[in-house]
Design an enzyme around this catalytic site. Structure first.
Site, PDB file in Angstrom:
ATOM      1  N   LYS A   9       0.926  -1.739  -0.135  1.00  0.00           N
ATOM      2  CA  LYS A   9       0.365   0.059  -0.103  1.00  0.00           C
ATOM      3  C   LYS A   9       0.616   1.058  -0.311  1.00  0.00           C
ATOM      4  CE  LYS A   9      -2.815   2.561   3.441  1.00  0.00           C
ATOM      5  NZ  LYS A   9      -2.119   2.832   4.107  1.00  0.00           N
ATOM      6  N   LYS A  14       7.675   0.976   1.938  1.00  0.00           N
ATOM      7  CA  LYS A  14       8.101   0.085   0.915  1.00  0.00           C
ATOM      8  C   LYS A  14       9.666   1.038   0.240  1.00  0.00           C
ATOM      9  CE  LYS A  14       4.769   0.796  -2.702  1.00  0.00           C
ATOM     10  NZ  LYS A  14       3.794   1.820  -1.328  1.00  0.00           N
ATOM     11  N   LYS A  40       4.693   8.616  -7.112  1.00  0.00           N
ATOM     12  CA  LYS A  40       5.550   9.523  -5.922  1.00  0.00           C
ATOM     13  C   LYS A  40       6.773   9.613  -7.070  1.00  0.00           C
ATOM     14  CE  LYS A  40       4.831   7.979  -1.344  1.00  0.00           C
ATOM     15  NZ  LYS A  40       5.289   7.736  -0.616  1.00  0.00           N
ATOM     16  N   ASP A 125      -1.676  -0.575  -4.255  1.00  0.00           N
ATOM     17  CA  ASP A 125      -2.718  -0.272  -4.368  1.00  0.00           C
ATOM     18  C   ASP A 125      -3.995  -0.870  -5.066  1.00  0.00           C
ATOM     19  OD1 ASP A 125      -1.130   1.756  -2.823  1.00  0.00           O
ATOM     20  OD2 ASP A 125      -3.095   2.595  -2.023  1.00  0.00           O
TER      21      ASP A 125
HETATM   22  P1  ADP Z   1       5.963   3.630   0.483  1.00  0.00           P
HETATM   23  O1  ADP Z   1       7.306   3.708  -0.710  1.00  0.00           O
HETATM   24  O2  ADP Z   1       5.728   3.022   0.242  1.00  0.00           O
HETATM   25  O3  ADP Z   1       5.041   4.833   0.019  1.00  0.00           O
HETATM   26  P2  ADP Z   1       8.157   4.758   2.797  1.00  0.00           P
HETATM   27  O4  ADP Z   1       8.544   4.415   2.291  1.00  0.00           O
HETATM   28  O5  ADP Z   1       7.958   6.005   1.400  1.00  0.00           O
HETATM   29  O6  ADP Z   1       6.768   4.267   2.149  1.00  0.00           O
HETATM   30  O7  ADP Z   1       7.266   5.135   4.221  1.00  0.00           O
HETATM   31  C1  ADP Z   1       6.730   6.531   4.192  1.00  0.00           C
HETATM   32  C2  ADP Z   1       7.145   6.809   5.273  1.00  0.00           C
HETATM   33  O8  ADP Z   1       6.527   6.115   6.514  1.00  0.00           O
HETATM   34  C3  ADP Z   1       8.793   7.919   5.240  1.00  0.00           C
HETATM   35  O9  ADP Z   1       8.367   8.848   5.353  1.00  0.00           O
HETATM   36  C4  ADP Z   1       9.266   6.966   6.653  1.00  0.00           C
HETATM   37  O10 ADP Z   1      10.138   8.273   6.907  1.00  0.00           O
HETATM   38  C5  ADP Z   1       8.643   5.633   7.200  1.00  0.00           C
HETATM   39  N1  ADP Z   1       9.142   4.480   7.444  1.00  0.00           N
HETATM   40  C6  ADP Z   1       8.992   3.577   6.430  1.00  0.00           C
HETATM   41  N2  ADP Z   1       9.230   2.992   8.000  1.00  0.00           N
HETATM   42  C7  ADP Z   1       9.813   3.336   9.111  1.00  0.00           C
HETATM   43  C8  ADP Z   1      10.744   2.761  10.222  1.00  0.00           C
HETATM   44  N3  ADP Z   1      10.514   1.367  10.096  1.00  0.00           N
HETATM   45  N4  ADP Z   1      10.428   3.281  11.133  1.00  0.00           N
HETATM   46  C9  ADP Z   1      10.038   4.023  11.226  1.00  0.00           C
HETATM   47  N5  ADP Z   1      10.182   5.382   9.998  1.00  0.00           N
HETATM   48  C10 ADP Z   1       9.233   4.711   9.433  1.00  0.00           C
HETATM   49 MG    MG Z   2       7.572   4.933  -2.499  1.00  0.00          MG
END
Ligand code: ADP
Ligand code: MG
Length: 268
Positions: A9, A14, A40, A125
């Site tokens: 999601k 990810k 994104k 999603d």
């Molecule tokens: P996605 O790629 O799935 O959209 P992201 O990897 O960009 O998600 O993560 C979203 C936010 O969550 C990031 O800005 C990061 O700061 C936070 N995040 C992700 N994993 C962790 C974790 N294990 N501990 C703390 N913050 C996290």
């Molecule tokens: Mg991402």
């Protein structure tokens, strides 16, 4: 060459996980390419010192032939970084952008076998057209799904399993396992493990929440680069080892809506 796709999601973690995996593999001297398949377009940012690379879709929109240096950045651990990018909101189709991106990479010879790993970071999603592309035959060998213990994240994870089933008869990717990314919910690890068992897979790792993720982000770095001695970096390195050794995965058995609700209810 092994190809791995990380689905989940939006906002679930990810890109954080994928970039740390690429960094861990790259540091060991493996030749890695990470492909961001999310409008994104920030999948590889932490490998590129916080910089955003030019996207393949932006280049295609210019109408000229796309050149290697315009779309492939070289990041931490010598990881090759590519972002599919996104369409103009309200105009194009993001999924089609992923198909176009993979075609460009093929033409540039990036699938010709000189890499050890290709990691796809894919928004899960909606598992339609282009977003399902990395699970088709010839792309990812194994798909890993990132989820928290929250209902919406598990709902998306279950949908991704349904997508995997529909490609399984056509030589598509298999489910390597479920990666838990904690949100700090009570009994979250058990909820995710129960979901994994329910779909016939394993929870291959549970990544705890850590403020080192945000600290690293502010420095434009993955945790593997920013705090290599930390236990959080060790979690990502251990996960990289598991993925590198993955033995093919399974065809998942998606849950019914009531089974999914039951798992969330039972552990919360
Ligand atoms: P996605 O790629 O799935 O959209 P992201 O990897 O960009 O998600 O993560 C979203 C936010 O969550 C990031 O800005 C990061 O700061 C936070 N995040 C992700 N994993 C962790 C974790 N294990 N501990 C703390 N913050 C996290
Ligand atoms: Mg991402």
């Amino acid at each position: 060459m092994k190809q791995i796709a990380i689905y989940g999601k939006g906002g679930i973690g990810k890109s954080t996980i994928t970039a740390n995996l690429s960094a861990a593999l790259g540091c060991e001297g493996r030749r890695v390419m990470q492909i961001g398949c999310d409008p994104k377009q920030d999948s590889t940012r932490l490998l590129m010192g916080g910089q955003m690379t030019g996207t393949v879709l932006d280049c295609l929109r210019k109408g000229e032939e796309v050149k290697f240096d315009e779309i492939v950045g070289r990041g931490y651990g010598e990881v090759l970084c590519v972002e599919a990018g996104g369409p103009e909101p309200g105009v194009g189709c993001a999924g089609r952008g992923i198909m176009a991106t993979l075609e460009v990479l093929r033409k540039l010879g990036l699938y010709d076998g000189q890499l050890d790993f290709i990691l796809y970071d894919v928004l899960g999603d909606v598992v339609c057209g282009g977003f399902a592309m990395p699970m088709r035959r010839g792309f990812a060998d194994e798909v890993y799904i990132v989820t928290s213990g929250e209902y919406m994240a598990l709902y998306a994870a279950n949908n991704i399993c349904r997508g995997l089933v529909s490609f399984s008869s056509r030589g598509g990717a298999r489910l390597g396992g479920i990666i838990g990314n904690g949100r700090g919910l009570p009994d979250e690890e058990q909820t995710i493990a129960a979901f994994a068992r329910g779909v016939g897979a394993e929870m291959v790792a549970f990544v705890p929440r850590s403020s080192l993720v945000q600290e690293g982000e502010r420095a434009g770095q993955t945790v593997v680069e920013y705090a290599p001695e930390s236990s959080q970096a060790q979690v990502y390195r251990e996960l990289a080892r598991i993925l590198a050794e993955g033995q093919g995965g399974v065809v998942p058995r998606p849950l019914t809506p009531s089974e999914l609700e039951e798992i969330v209810r039972r552990t919360q």
